[in-house]
Design an enzyme around this catalytic site. Structure first.
Site, PDB file in Angstrom:
ATOM      1  N   LYS A  17       0.844  -1.206   0.000  1.00  0.00           N
ATOM      2  CA  LYS A  17       0.000   0.000   0.000  1.00  0.00           C
ATOM      3  C   LYS A  17       0.874   1.251   0.000  1.00  0.00           C
ATOM      4  O   LYS A  17       0.648   2.182  -0.762  1.00  0.00           O
ATOM      5  CB  LYS A  17      -0.942  -0.019   1.222  1.00  0.00           C
ATOM      6  CG  LYS A  17      -2.042  -1.065   1.118  1.00  0.00           C
ATOM      7  CD  LYS A  17      -2.854  -1.222   2.403  1.00  0.00           C
ATOM      8  CE  LYS A  17      -3.837  -2.391   2.274  1.00  0.00           C
ATOM      9  NZ  LYS A  17      -4.638  -2.637   3.482  1.00  0.00           N
ATOM     10  N   GLN A  65      -4.378  -1.509   9.753  1.00  0.00           N
ATOM     11  CA  GLN A  65      -4.392  -2.840   9.146  1.00  0.00           C
ATOM     12  C   GLN A  65      -4.976  -3.866  10.125  1.00  0.00           C
ATOM     13  O   GLN A  65      -4.606  -3.906  11.303  1.00  0.00           O
ATOM     14  CB  GLN A  65      -2.964  -3.243   8.728  1.00  0.00           C
ATOM     15  CG  GLN A  65      -2.878  -4.540   7.931  1.00  0.00           C
ATOM     16  CD  GLN A  65      -3.531  -4.472   6.552  1.00  0.00           C
ATOM     17  OE1 GLN A  65      -3.694  -3.405   5.972  1.00  0.00           O
ATOM     18  NE2 GLN A  65      -3.922  -5.611   6.023  1.00  0.00           N
ATOM     19  N   ASP A 112     -10.737   3.042   4.410  1.00  0.00           N
ATOM     20  CA  ASP A 112     -11.111   1.626   4.330  1.00  0.00           C
ATOM     21  C   ASP A 112     -12.631   1.464   4.249  1.00  0.00           C
ATOM     22  O   ASP A 112     -13.120   0.394   3.883  1.00  0.00           O
ATOM     23  CB  ASP A 112     -10.639   0.885   5.599  1.00  0.00           C
ATOM     24  CG  ASP A 112      -9.354   0.099   5.388  1.00  0.00           C
ATOM     25  OD1 ASP A 112      -9.123  -0.347   4.253  1.00  0.00           O
ATOM     26  OD2 ASP A 112      -8.609  -0.065   6.370  1.00  0.00           O
TER      27      ASP A 112
HETATM   28  N1  GUN Z   1      -6.970  -6.762   6.396  1.00  0.00           N
HETATM   29  C1  GUN Z   1      -7.348  -7.465   5.302  1.00  0.00           C
HETATM   30  N2  GUN Z   1      -7.869  -6.635   4.371  1.00  0.00           N
HETATM   31  C2  GUN Z   1      -7.820  -5.389   4.888  1.00  0.00           C
HETATM   32  C3  GUN Z   1      -8.202  -4.102   4.385  1.00  0.00           C
HETATM   33  O1  GUN Z   1      -8.722  -3.942   3.281  1.00  0.00           O
HETATM   34  N3  GUN Z   1      -7.969  -3.065   5.234  1.00  0.00           N
HETATM   35  C4  GUN Z   1      -7.424  -3.211   6.472  1.00  0.00           C
HETATM   36  N4  GUN Z   1      -7.268  -2.137   7.235  1.00  0.00           N
HETATM   37  N5  GUN Z   1      -7.057  -4.390   6.957  1.00  0.00           N
HETATM   38  C5  GUN Z   1      -7.261  -5.472   6.161  1.00  0.00           C
END
Ligand code: GUN
Length: 292
Positions: free
Chosen positions: A52, A96, A119
């Site tokens: 990311k 995350q 998110d």
């Molecule tokens: N863990 C797995 N997928 C995601 C996501 O799209 N965002 C976040 N913050 N954690 C995740």
């Protein structure tokens, strides 16, 4: 069978975003700034977050990675979230998931400013999604919708079966596919661990979205000839022939199912890169929203 190539499609989206960033910069504006909070050192989470941050750099965004040890207290994490909410230079941020067991994910999600919640996990944003209001759509389902849109996959009137009811993928995916939009307007069935006769329901699907996190769960016997298959899973399976010691597997038995379906996402290179492209789109949107 044709591949729904998430790698190529996400590159195209990133290029579009990079062009917009150049335009912003040339106009003397502030470029989007994404922060990512990573707690602990889980290998998969670390890879996702690094990807990311790297993608931010590639499109010209600013990015900040905030790291905590796995034993960080919930209060320290909440203090950091309050700081990110107040920091005017940050347009959006993510925490995350999953978080260590001693930290309550709901408490953390509720602490995030909904206007910076790129998110789309905050109840305010999920509520807006339910009501069809403008919002940040969670990145994975949004990436899947974008993949369908850019490949002109017909969804109207189709039977879409979503396998798995997670907050992050299955539940928002079922909402998006049933919305009055394109893609959308599908008849949606959400199946899960307590569903009876899941095999027959899956076999009746025109579009299957599989998001349960069980490697190679969906076999050819669960797929109708000509179905569109979206594989959200990504599991590390031990493989001594690989230098890393593992190989990546999706929730779909790709070798068998690809013989039968019309379209399928590969793993890796399908949904994963689209998730990142969507996060970047949401961050750009957050910047545009904040400047009014
Ligand atoms: N863990 C797995 N997928 C995601 C996501 O799209 N965002 C976040 N913050 N954690 C995740």
């Amino acid at each position: 069978m044709q591949l729904l190539d998430g790698k190529q499609t996400s590159e195209q989206i990133k290029q579009e975003i990079a062009q917009e960033v150049t335009r912003i910069r040339e106009a003397g504006g502030k470029v989007p700034h994404l922060a990512a909070v990573l707690v602990g050192s889980d290998g998969a989470s670390e890879t996702y977050v690094n990807n990311k941050v790297k993608s931010c750099e590639r499109v010209g965004f600013e990015s900040t990675l905030v790291r905590f040890d796995a034993d960080v207290s919930q209060q320290t994490l909440l203090d950091k979230i309050a700081e990110l909410n107040a920091d005017d230079s940050i347009d959006g941020y993510i925490v995350q998931l999953p978080l260590p067991d001693h930290i309550d994910e709901n408490t953390v999600t509720l602490a995030i400013d909904p206007d910076k919640d790129v998110d789309g996990f905050h109840p305010t944003n999920i509520g807006r999604l339910c009501l069809g209001m403008p919002t940040f759509i969670p990145a994975t389902p949004n990436g899947i919708m974008e993949l369908l849109r850019r490949h002109d996959i017909e969804t109207e009137g189709k039977h879409c079966v979503v396998v798995g009811r997670s907050n992050i993928v299955g539940t928002p995916m079922s909402l998006l596919m049933s919305r009055n939009s394109n893609p959308g307007n599908a008849t949606v069935t959400l199946v899960h661990s307590r569903t009876r006769d899941m095999e027959a329901i899956c076999r009746s699907a025109d579009i299957l979205v599989v998001a349960i996190g069980k490697a190679e769960f969906l076999g050819a016997d669960m797929v109708r000839e000509g179905a569109v298959v979206i594989d959200v899973g990504i599991t590390r399976l031990p493989d001594e022939s690989k230098k890393s010691g593992f190989r990546l597997a999706g929730d779909v038995d790709f070798a068998a199912v690809s013989e039968k379906c019309s379209w399928i996402t590969p793993v890796p290179g399908g949904v994963g890169p689209m998730t990142i492209a969507s996060l970047l789109q949401n961050t750009l949107k957050a910047r545009q929203f904040r400047q009014g």
